[in-house]
Scaffold this active site. Structure first.
Site, PDB file in Angstrom:
ATOM      1  N   GLY A 169      11.417  33.087 -82.520  1.00  0.00           N
ATOM      2  CA  GLY A 169      11.112  34.194 -83.420  1.00  0.00           C
ATOM      3  C   GLY A 169      10.000  35.054 -82.838  1.00  0.00           C
ATOM      4  N   GLY A 170       9.303  35.736 -83.716  1.00  0.00           N
ATOM      5  CA  GLY A 170       8.218  36.610 -83.275  1.00  0.00           C
ATOM      6  C   GLY A 170       7.140  35.862 -82.516  1.00  0.00           C
ATOM      7  N   GLY A 404      12.252  55.690 -49.376  1.00  0.00           N
ATOM      8  CA  GLY A 404      11.246  55.614 -50.440  1.00  0.00           C
ATOM      9  C   GLY A 404      10.618  54.236 -50.497  1.00  0.00           C
ATOM     10  N   ALA A 405      11.404  53.232 -50.137  1.00  0.00           N
ATOM     11  CA  ALA A 405      10.885  51.867 -50.203  1.00  0.00           C
ATOM     12  C   ALA A 405       9.715  51.673 -49.227  1.00  0.00           C
ATOM     13  CB  ALA A 405      11.999  50.867 -49.913  1.00  0.00           C
TER      14      ALA A 405
END
Ligand code: HXC
Length: 510
Positions: A169-170, A404-405
């Site tokens: 859950g949370g 870009g890498a």
């Protein structure tokens, strides 16, 4: 006075017994240690100072008024690991399933606040059925109070979560916001909604283990950093891990004495990179050879294995290692590897840990799945993380650094302090074959010409000389000397001071 002491002892005894012998036995039958046994393994002998052993819940609904156990399902306090201060909480599943009541939360909040004030890490041992169902909204308020501390502590003191039972859950969001999550195989699980709800909503039949077990989170989701065989192994490894971390963002990483000489050479590195540049090799061989005593604490080894992250030491001082792994997806950057490495880089930068980056990257992984999944946003996370980092940054390009890498991987252009390349480095916009296919698109039927152009491109660009000629690479070094050159660089950078412009906080592309 006597009656106070007597009652005190009775309450302490009740706290030590938790949910009672039967539930302790059940805990052991599941292969789990109890909350107290776990702290005994985690902390140095006799170092634990317990707080709030007598705290009880204040709930009266559903018969809870008569059902109180001192400590209320969580053991909190501080102690030491290898002599260094740490604040801890350990949830006791034998007491109301380790569920979180208002009082239980207040105990955790108390140690978190103190850890922040004195500058010491927080380790949480999680084993809990979630919100104390009998308490309703008070329990939710308790969770939120813990969440708020997690956020305030982020980047100030290291936070480690060890998941040793249910976490559902949370409740998962507290560990999620800590720096590292370790899990125990077969006895721990984390999910936002459990198998029953999943079945109702999506009609999928799935087990706890498959949905949120240690293997799922260390191989598929990347939520957890490491999975261990049992409680004992997990706790002993957390002790080893703790030794790499500074106590807070105001401290330097710890120094560990070592016999390993800084100028130790590794001749085998000279033949690590294969002649055929499309052949893979294991980047971990390089890491183990370079770092002090071959001691590398790798994180997330089974998730996005095309990038390697983890801690090691150089001349006794902690460093963070980020390295492309040519053996997996040829070392390409993709969504998962960018996210994995970006968070690690940011942790190192928060906590004054220098970064060593080993580069062999042919580029970003192409394809519909990557573009559709948002590689643009996710890839920029790693770029952002390296660019904003002000800790010492030493980079070694072993082979490919394309496109870009190349920029992303802690290049000179992103304030890399020392950028080395091995003679085998290929630094260019793209590989020779791809480049020729684009710039000579109209002449591709002439095979001889294509080969000649490819060779010309390779000679011109697929080497480190052009980048070194521009000063983007500080020096081309022989592989066997790599350790020595990195150690010297880090020594030189020891007093580096660099600050980013004032801002409330940045806006990293989440
Ligand atoms: C109160 C709880 C409890 C809870 C377990 N117990 N969870 N008591 N509140 N949340 C108690 C049980 O009543 C039982 O008491 C004991 O703990 C052990 O539980 P068992 O069910 O016998 O153990 P086991 O079979 O191992 O199953 C463990 C479990 C299951 C899977 C965790 O207990 C379970 O499903 N619990 C409820 C989980 C849940 O729905 N929690 C709320 C989630 S929502 P006795 O006396 O019999 O030993 C949530 C919101 C957080 O957490 C929001 C944050 C923002």
């Amino acid at each position: 006075m006597d009656h106070v002491l007597k009652e005190l002892e009775q309450k302490r005894e009740a706290a030590r017994l938790g949910g009672g012998l039967k539930r302790i036995e059940t805990q052991h039958q599941k292969g789990k240690l109890t909350a107290r046994e776990r702290l005994e393994v985690l902390l140095d002998p006799d170092s634990f100072e317990e707080w709030d052993m007598l705290v009880e819940h204040r709930c009266h609904d559903f018969g809870m008024g008569k059902n109180k156990i001192p400590g209320d399902g969580v053991i909190t306090g501080y102690g030491t690991i290898h002599g260094r201060l740490v604040f801890v909480f350990s949830q006791d599943f034998t007491v109301f399933g380790g569920s979180l009541s208002e009082a239980h939360a207040e105990k955790i909040v108390k140690i978190m606040d103190k850890a922040l004030q004195v500058g010491a890490p927080i380790i949480g041992l999680n084993d809990s059925g979630g919100a104390r169902i009998q308490e309703g909204v008070d329990s939710l308020a308790g969770y939120a109070a813990v969440f708020q501390r997690n956020v305030l502590a982020s980047g100030v003191v290291p936070q480690i979560s060890v998941i040793m039972g249910p976490c559902a859950g949370g409740a998962v969001y507290s560990p999620a916001m800590t720096d590292f999550i370790f899990m125990v195989k077969n006895s721990s699980y984390m999910f936002v909604t459990g198998p029953d709800v999943v079945k109702t909503v999506t009609h999928e039949a799935v087990t706890h283990e498959k949905l949120g077990g240690a293997l799922t989170h260390t191989t598929k989701s990347g939520v957890a950093d490491l999975a261990f065989e049992n409680d004992m192994e997990a706790l002993l490894e957390v002790r080893r891990f703790f030794e790499f971390l500074p106590l807070s963002n105001r401290e330097e990483p710890p120094l560990k004495s070592t016999e390993d000489k800084p100028d130790r050479t590794s001749p085998s590195l000279d033949i690590l990179v294969p002649h055929n540049s499309s052949k893979g090799y294991n980047m971990k061989d390089l890491i183990y050879k370079i770092v002090d005593e071959g001691d590398f604490f790798e994180l997330q080894p089974e998730y996005a294995a095309n990038i390697i992250i983890g801690f090691a030491r150089m001349e006794g001082r902690t460093v963070g290692i980020v390295a492309n792994q040519p053996l997996v997806l040829a070392g390409c950057l993709d969504i998962d590897s960018s996210r994995k490495a970006a968070r690690f880089v940011r942790f190192c930068d928060c906590f004054n840990i220098p970064l060593i980056t080993f580069v062999d990257v042919p580029g970003f992984l192409p394809g519909m799945a990557q573009e559709g999944g948002g590689i643009i946003k996710h890839g920029s996370k790693l770029l952002f993380a390296f660019a904003e980092a002000t800790v010492p940054k030493v980079t070694v390009i072993t082979r490919k650094a394309y496109g870009g890498a190349y920029d992303v991987m802690s290049s000179k252009h992103l304030r890399g302090d020392v950028n080395f390349a091995w003679p085998s480095a290929e630094i260019a916009v793209m590989g020779p074959k791809g480049a020729v296919e684009i710039i000579f698109r109209n002449k591709l039927d002439d095979k001889e010409k294509v080969e000649a152009y490819t060779e010309e491109y390779r000679e011109k660009f697929a080497n480190p000389l052009v980048a070194a000629g521009r000063g983007y690479i500080d020096d081309i070094i022989l592989p066997h000397t790599t350790r020595g050159r990195i150690c010297r660089s880090l020594q030189m950078l020891k007093n580096k001071r660099l600050e980013n412009p004032w801002k409330k906080h940045d806006n990293i592309p989440l």
